[in-house]
Design a protein around this motif. Sequence first.
Motif, PDB file in Angstrom:
ATOM      1  N   MET A 146       0.568  -1.050   0.071  1.00  0.00           N
ATOM      2  CA  MET A 146       0.339  -0.482   0.340  1.00  0.00           C
ATOM      3  C   MET A 146       0.910   1.087  -0.087  1.00  0.00           C
ATOM      4  N   ARG A 147       0.559   2.367  -1.048  1.00  0.00           N
ATOM      5  CA  ARG A 147       1.140   3.739  -0.916  1.00  0.00           C
ATOM      6  C   ARG A 147      -0.187   4.527   0.091  1.00  0.00           C
ATOM      7  N   ILE A 148       0.507   5.266   0.823  1.00  0.00           N
ATOM      8  CA  ILE A 148      -0.410   6.583   1.351  1.00  0.00           C
ATOM      9  C   ILE A 148       0.112   7.482   1.282  1.00  0.00           C
ATOM     10  N   THR A 149      -0.482   8.183   0.919  1.00  0.00           N
ATOM     11  CA  THR A 149      -0.334   9.924   0.499  1.00  0.00           C
ATOM     12  C   THR A 149      -1.592  10.935   1.200  1.00  0.00           C
ATOM     13  N   PRO A 150      -1.358  11.491   2.107  1.00  0.00           N
ATOM     14  CA  PRO A 150      -1.752  12.672   2.359  1.00  0.00           C
ATOM     15  C   PRO A 150      -1.787  13.997   1.819  1.00  0.00           C
ATOM     16  N   PHE A 151      -3.620  14.222   1.640  1.00  0.00           N
ATOM     17  CA  PHE A 151      -3.545  15.635   0.426  1.00  0.00           C
ATOM     18  C   PHE A 151      -4.387  16.516   1.887  1.00  0.00           C
ATOM     19  N   GLY A 152      -4.137  16.475   2.654  1.00  0.00           N
ATOM     20  CA  GLY A 152      -4.801  17.103   3.689  1.00  0.00           C
ATOM     21  C   GLY A 152      -4.613  16.981   4.821  1.00  0.00           C
ATOM     22  N   ALA A 153      -5.098  17.335   6.305  1.00  0.00           N
ATOM     23  CA  ALA A 153      -4.851  17.176   7.250  1.00  0.00           C
ATOM     24  C   ALA A 153      -3.283  16.723   8.006  1.00  0.00           C
ATOM     25  N   ALA A 154      -2.448  17.067   6.668  1.00  0.00           N
ATOM     26  CA  ALA A 154      -1.207  16.512   7.076  1.00  0.00           C
ATOM     27  C   ALA A 154      -0.410  17.935   7.662  1.00  0.00           C
ATOM     28  N   GLN A 155       0.270  18.372   8.938  1.00  0.00           N
ATOM     29  CA  GLN A 155       1.015  18.998   9.492  1.00  0.00           C
ATOM     30  C   GLN A 155      -0.678  20.856   9.525  1.00  0.00           C
ATOM     31  N   THR A 156      -1.459  20.147   9.113  1.00  0.00           N
ATOM     32  CA  THR A 156      -2.558  20.866   9.772  1.00  0.00           C
ATOM     33  C   THR A 156      -3.323  20.545   9.993  1.00  0.00           C
ATOM     34  N   VAL A 157      -5.199  20.710  10.845  1.00  0.00           N
ATOM     35  CA  VAL A 157      -5.985  20.321  11.500  1.00  0.00           C
ATOM     36  C   VAL A 157      -7.418  20.000  10.363  1.00  0.00           C
ATOM     37  N   THR A 158      -7.205  21.006   9.432  1.00  0.00           N
ATOM     38  CA  THR A 158      -8.210  20.495   8.440  1.00  0.00           C
ATOM     39  C   THR A 158      -7.681  19.941   7.236  1.00  0.00           C
ATOM     40  N   GLY A 159      -8.996  19.918   6.013  1.00  0.00           N
ATOM     41  CA  GLY A 159      -8.974  19.565   4.788  1.00  0.00           C
ATOM     42  C   GLY A 159      -7.755  17.708   5.147  1.00  0.00           C
ATOM     43  N   SER A 160      -9.156  16.564   5.538  1.00  0.00           N
ATOM     44  CA  SER A 160      -8.593  15.352   5.308  1.00  0.00           C
ATOM     45  C   SER A 160      -8.787  15.135   4.130  1.00  0.00           C
ATOM     46  N   CYS A 161      -7.526  14.158   3.996  1.00  0.00           N
ATOM     47  CA  CYS A 161      -7.963  13.769   2.091  1.00  0.00           C
ATOM     48  C   CYS A 161      -6.272  12.791   2.476  1.00  0.00           C
ATOM     49  N   HIS A 162      -6.309  11.549   2.764  1.00  0.00           N
ATOM     50  CA  HIS A 162      -5.376  10.534   2.084  1.00  0.00           C
ATOM     51  C   HIS A 162      -5.899   9.493   0.483  1.00  0.00           C
ATOM     52  N   LEU A 163      -4.742   9.316   0.124  1.00  0.00           N
ATOM     53  CA  LEU A 163      -4.619   8.176  -0.999  1.00  0.00           C
ATOM     54  C   LEU A 163      -4.079   7.170  -0.607  1.00  0.00           C
ATOM     55  N   VAL A 164      -4.551   6.261  -0.492  1.00  0.00           N
ATOM     56  CA  VAL A 164      -4.118   4.875  -0.444  1.00  0.00           C
ATOM     57  C   VAL A 164      -3.908   3.960  -2.012  1.00  0.00           C
ATOM     58  N   GLU A 165      -3.136   3.610  -2.125  1.00  0.00           N
ATOM     59  CA  GLU A 165      -2.848   2.991  -3.585  1.00  0.00           C
ATOM     60  C   GLU A 165      -1.840   1.334  -3.255  1.00  0.00           C
ATOM     61  N   HIS A 166      -3.048   0.642  -4.144  1.00  0.00           N
ATOM     62  CA  HIS A 166      -2.455  -0.310  -4.507  1.00  0.00           C
ATOM     63  C   HIS A 166      -3.120  -1.165  -5.559  1.00  0.00           C
ATOM     64  N   GLN A 167      -1.896  -2.055  -6.636  1.00  0.00           N
ATOM     65  CA  GLN A 167      -2.420  -2.534  -7.954  1.00  0.00           C
ATOM     66  C   GLN A 167      -3.675  -1.942  -8.307  1.00  0.00           C
ATOM     67  N   ASN A 168      -2.966  -0.252  -8.323  1.00  0.00           N
ATOM     68  CA  ASN A 168      -3.568  -0.011  -9.507  1.00  0.00           C
ATOM     69  C   ASN A 168      -4.780   0.734  -8.936  1.00  0.00           C
ATOM     70  N   TYR A 169      -4.899   0.556  -7.641  1.00  0.00           N
ATOM     71  CA  TYR A 169      -6.639   0.536  -7.303  1.00  0.00           C
ATOM     72  C   TYR A 169      -5.877   2.575  -6.560  1.00  0.00           C
ATOM     73  N   ARG A 170      -7.124   3.038  -7.026  1.00  0.00           N
ATOM     74  CA  ARG A 170      -6.830   4.393  -5.446  1.00  0.00           C
ATOM     75  C   ARG A 170      -8.417   4.681  -4.921  1.00  0.00           C
ATOM     76  N   LEU A 171      -7.416   4.764  -3.310  1.00  0.00           N
ATOM     77  CA  LEU A 171      -9.364   5.150  -2.854  1.00  0.00           C
ATOM     78  C   LEU A 171      -8.545   6.203  -1.904  1.00  0.00           C
ATOM     79  N   LEU A 172      -9.875   6.857  -1.864  1.00  0.00           N
ATOM     80  CA  LEU A 172      -9.336   7.556  -1.500  1.00  0.00           C
ATOM     81  C   LEU A 172     -10.316   7.565   0.360  1.00  0.00           C
ATOM     82  N   LEU A 173      -9.610   8.347   1.640  1.00  0.00           N
ATOM     83  CA  LEU A 173      -9.922   8.292   2.578  1.00  0.00           C
ATOM     84  C   LEU A 173     -10.362   9.885   3.066  1.00  0.00           C
TER      85      LEU A 173
END
Length: 223
Positions: A1-28
Amino acid sequence: MRITPFGAAQTVTGSCHLVEHQNYRLLLDCGAYQGADEERNEAPFGFDPRTVDAVLISHAHNDHIGRLPMLIRQGFAGRVYVTEPTRLILPVILEDALRLMQEERERLVRKGREAPPLPWNERDLAELYTRLEVVTYYQTQSLGPFSYRLRDAGHLPGSAFIQLEAAGRSLIFSGDLGHRRKDVLVDPDYPAMVDLVLCEGTYGDRCAPPFCCNAGGVFRHFE
Ligand SMILES: [Zn+2]
């Protein structure tokens, strides 16, 4: 799994984390920035929404759902998985957010100031409602190469922390967690053993009386 935060990292709001595996892209989560970070809502996501396969939502606060209509507008074509209470609360939050954006825009127009177009509108919201899929706590579900299970986070009705597994590795995404021994909401569940925990830390520098000490207030301050 590859995990990349696109929000709520080094700040509080904007929670948005991309998790990728086998070309499937899941947003938390796909939350809005709030407060001092609000202008970041107009910026690009940092990934192509058209390539996201599905979104899992932890709970219906705006900083966890507020950019979902923009994700739709920018080409996301998948489903958004929520608990039943989250499905009911989500329109209340997002319609209020839209109304506030419209009022702010009208205020700028009245003052003769430049008013940029809104990043999303009623149409995007209506489309989002057709994409919502209700999932039940504690049932193991599959999405592409991932399996996941929602447990009660005790933060607001429908709030969940997400246990995610793929290729023999596991993680927990906490969303926001509630206190124990509240009057209305149930206590947050205990997590399973996992390889990685992505945990919110909004009030992690405070002791919340009377649950963990009698002193009250801040007991340690991280700069
Ligand atoms: Zn919250």
